[in-house]
Every structure is written in C-alpha cells, then in structure tokens.
Design a protein around this motif. Sequence first.
Motif, short mmCIF file in Angstrom:
data_model
loop_
_atom_site.label_atom_id
_atom_site.label_comp_id
_atom_site.label_asym_id
_atom_site.label_seq_id
_atom_site.Cartn_x
_atom_site.Cartn_y
_atom_site.Cartn_z
N VAL A 10 -1.44 2.62 -9.91
CA VAL A 10 -0.36 1.67 -9.62
C VAL A 10 -0.96 0.41 -9.01
O VAL A 10 -1.80 0.49 -8.10
N VAL A 11 -0.52 -0.74 -9.50
CA VAL A 11 -0.89 -2.03 -8.91
C VAL A 11 0.39 -2.69 -8.40
O VAL A 11 1.32 -2.93 -9.18
N LYS A 51 0.83 -1.21 0.00
CA LYS A 51 0.00 0.00 0.00
C LYS A 51 0.87 1.26 0.00
O LYS A 51 0.63 2.20 -0.77
N GLU A 52 1.88 1.27 0.84
CA GLU A 52 2.76 2.44 0.93
C GLU A 52 3.57 2.63 -0.35
O GLU A 52 3.75 3.75 -0.83
N ALA A 53 4.05 1.51 -0.90
CA ALA A 53 4.84 1.59 -2.13
C ALA A 53 4.00 2.11 -3.29
O ALA A 53 4.46 2.92 -4.10
N ALA A 54 2.75 1.66 -3.36
CA ALA A 54 1.85 2.13 -4.41
C ALA A 54 1.63 3.63 -4.31
O ALA A 54 1.63 4.35 -5.31
N GLU A 55 1.45 4.12 -3.08
CA GLU A 55 1.27 5.56 -2.87
C GLU A 55 2.50 6.34 -3.30
O GLU A 55 2.39 7.40 -3.94
N GLU A 56 3.67 5.83 -2.97
CA GLU A 56 4.91 6.52 -3.32
C GLU A 56 5.12 6.56 -4.84
O GLU A 56 5.58 7.57 -5.38
N LEU A 57 4.77 5.49 -5.53
CA LEU A 57 4.92 5.45 -6.98
C LEU A 57 3.91 6.38 -7.65
O LEU A 57 4.21 6.98 -8.69
N ARG A 58 2.75 6.51 -7.06
CA ARG A 58 1.79 7.50 -7.57
C ARG A 58 2.34 8.91 -7.38
O ARG A 58 2.18 9.79 -8.24
N VAL A 94 -3.94 -1.38 -4.92
CA VAL A 94 -4.23 -0.54 -6.09
C VAL A 94 -4.34 0.90 -5.63
O VAL A 94 -5.15 1.22 -4.76
N ALA A 95 -3.51 1.77 -6.20
CA ALA A 95 -3.53 3.19 -5.84
C ALA A 95 -3.96 4.02 -7.04
O ALA A 95 -3.46 3.82 -8.15
N ASN A 96 -4.88 4.96 -6.81
CA ASN A 96 -5.26 5.93 -7.83
C ASN A 96 -5.71 7.21 -7.13
O ASN A 96 -5.48 7.38 -5.93
#
Length: 369
Positions: free
Chosen positions: A279-280, A265-272, A290-292
């Motif tokens: 990001v998945v 979850k944290e990694a997805a947020e950072e990549l966004r 899944v971050a959007n």
Amino acid sequence: MEDLGAQEQAVLDLITANPFAGQQDIATALGLARSTVAAHVVQLVNKGYILGRGYVLPAKQRMICIGGAVLDRKYHAKKELIFETSNPVNGHRSFGGVARNVAENLVRLGVDVSFVSIVGDDEVGRSLTRHLRDLGADVSQVITTTERPTAEYAAILGPQNDLVLGIADMEIFDLFQPSYLDRFWPHLASATWVFCDCNMPAAVIDALISRKAGARYKLAIDTVSSPKAMRLPKDLSGVDLLFTNHDEANAMLGIIIAEKRLRPKEAAEELRARGAAEVVVTMGSSGYAVANDKGVATMRSVPAHPVDITGAGDAMIAGTMYRVLEGADTVQATQTGALLATLTTESDASVHPDLSPRFLSAGMVRIPA
C-alpha cells in the motif's frame, strides 16, 4: 511458472522454440494425444502464456492500464477568485484521466503499454485515442460508444495554482461492463501488471481481482477519489499494490471524523490488514508511506517549484510502476515515482512533455538521501 503443470510447461517450451508448430507435431514430440495438447493450449491462453491463434507469445514485461480517459479543461485564475461573478482566467485543454495519464507517462518511458477504456463516438474520443497510439501505446482495446460523450473534467485553479474547484462528467464509465474483459482476456491475462483506476465500476474491479488467480498479471489499483475509493471491496486480497491518498485511505477505513483520522503510516498498515499486499498512501508535498510485509516506511517527497499540480498523483503511480517493472522493490520504486510527480508539477501539462528515460534519470540527483 508455478501455475503450470509439467505437460503444460512442455507444450509451452515447444511453442516458444517454434511458434509455428502444429498441435499434432507437439503431440508427437511429447507422446501425447492431440486432444490433450489442444486442451493444454486452451489453458495456456487462459493463463496468459500465449495469445490465441498462431501461438503469439506475449512481451516479457507488459503493462495494461484500464480506466479513465478524459478531456481535461484547466482554468488558472489571474487573481483571487470571487464567487458568483465572472473571473479572468487562462484556459488550457489537454487529455487526462488517471489511467490514461499513467499510460502516457509509461509509454514515454519506453514501457510496452496497452490502454483500455471507453470513449464517446466523437472527435474528442478519436483524438484522445489517436494521441496515445501515435506515442506508441496499444489502444486496440479501447471501446467506443454512442450512448455518452467522452468524459470531461474541469479544474479551476487559484492564483497560487491550488485546486479551488473540480467538476466532472464521468457517466460514460458506468457503461463499461465486466463482460468486456472477455473480449480481450488473453491480451489481459498475459500482462505482467494490470493497473486499474476506480473510475471503473465496482463490478469491473471485482472481476479483475477475482480473475487474476488464473492469470499471469499482478494488479495495481488507484482509488482516484474518496467516493470512488468505496468501489473497492472491504477485503482487498488480490490487490498487489494499492495507491491512495490520505483522505481516500481514511474514507475506505470508514473514518470521517477529522480528529480520529489515521496518519498515512497507520492507514497503510490498516489497508494491508484488509488484504492488500502493498500500500502507498500519499500526502502530496508532505510525503508518503509505503507498507508491505517488511513493515512501513515513511518517505519524503521531492522538493518542487510547482506550476500546476494536476497529474502529479498519476505521475507518482507511473514512476513507481516503471521501476517495479524493472525489478526494483516498491520502496525504491516510489522514490522514482515521487521524483516524477515533482517534475510533473513543474510543468503546466498533466504529463511532462519532455519525459523520457534520460530526462527522468537526469533528475535522480533531486531525490532526498
């Protein structure tokens, strides 16, 4: 079609109504100079709304997969492996590569798919290309070279079907140059989505990102592995959907100390935060995030009875893109992706040989509520 001017839209409307209309006919109908119409036609080609001469119009929903095309060799150990000696195995050969697997999954699901890659001038390359063509994929843009053989990957699996060792000969992909994109640009620019895996050189990925601003397509990317994930730019603006696993996500973020690794979850947020629109981040059977722009959703995987995990990540991508092309939001779409990943692990093939829309639909009851 926000990227079209009023005159461009008018020209496109006339071409759509009559693809055989001449430029002078269009000019007369719109009260424009023929040279003006010609300039608009060039722009419509560059933006992907028509496919060059004859004003061939692109399919409404079309996917292009760019990346790895590989001969996969799998060796299943019959008992616990002993290093530095011979081990009895069951061997299996099949076609693989992330983009190739995604393309085969999608074409089996009835999607209009074009596949772009580079293969050797050898029987493996010809067979691989022919196999996809026979399934219904467009392989007209696959490049053949005499400089290197078709890529190969060998996986050694333990008695519990876990990956013990993977080795790869992928140097052929370094021969794929950004200039090759110019050879089929109208074909590429007209796609609904372009999927690219990080088997492609960094310069090719950069070109797809930078050139999409003037085209129709949205761009999805898979990182493939931790080293290949580093081919992506730090600024991920222009990437509409990024697929990566937990290890690869942390590698992209420069986190190499185990104790400091970010959760999915944290990694997805950072990549966004680096610019990717969505990001998945996957963690195999442990689920995914899944971050959007609506936030981050932590999702469960679909329980499986695995036979072979090879191709599961590619199936996750294909199932997700299948539903995205149908209009589903990404969170919903990834549930189908997770199901297809599970179904793939329950087969000994990298792409489930029974895959079809009906087969996938029948498995929907397995998706966790």
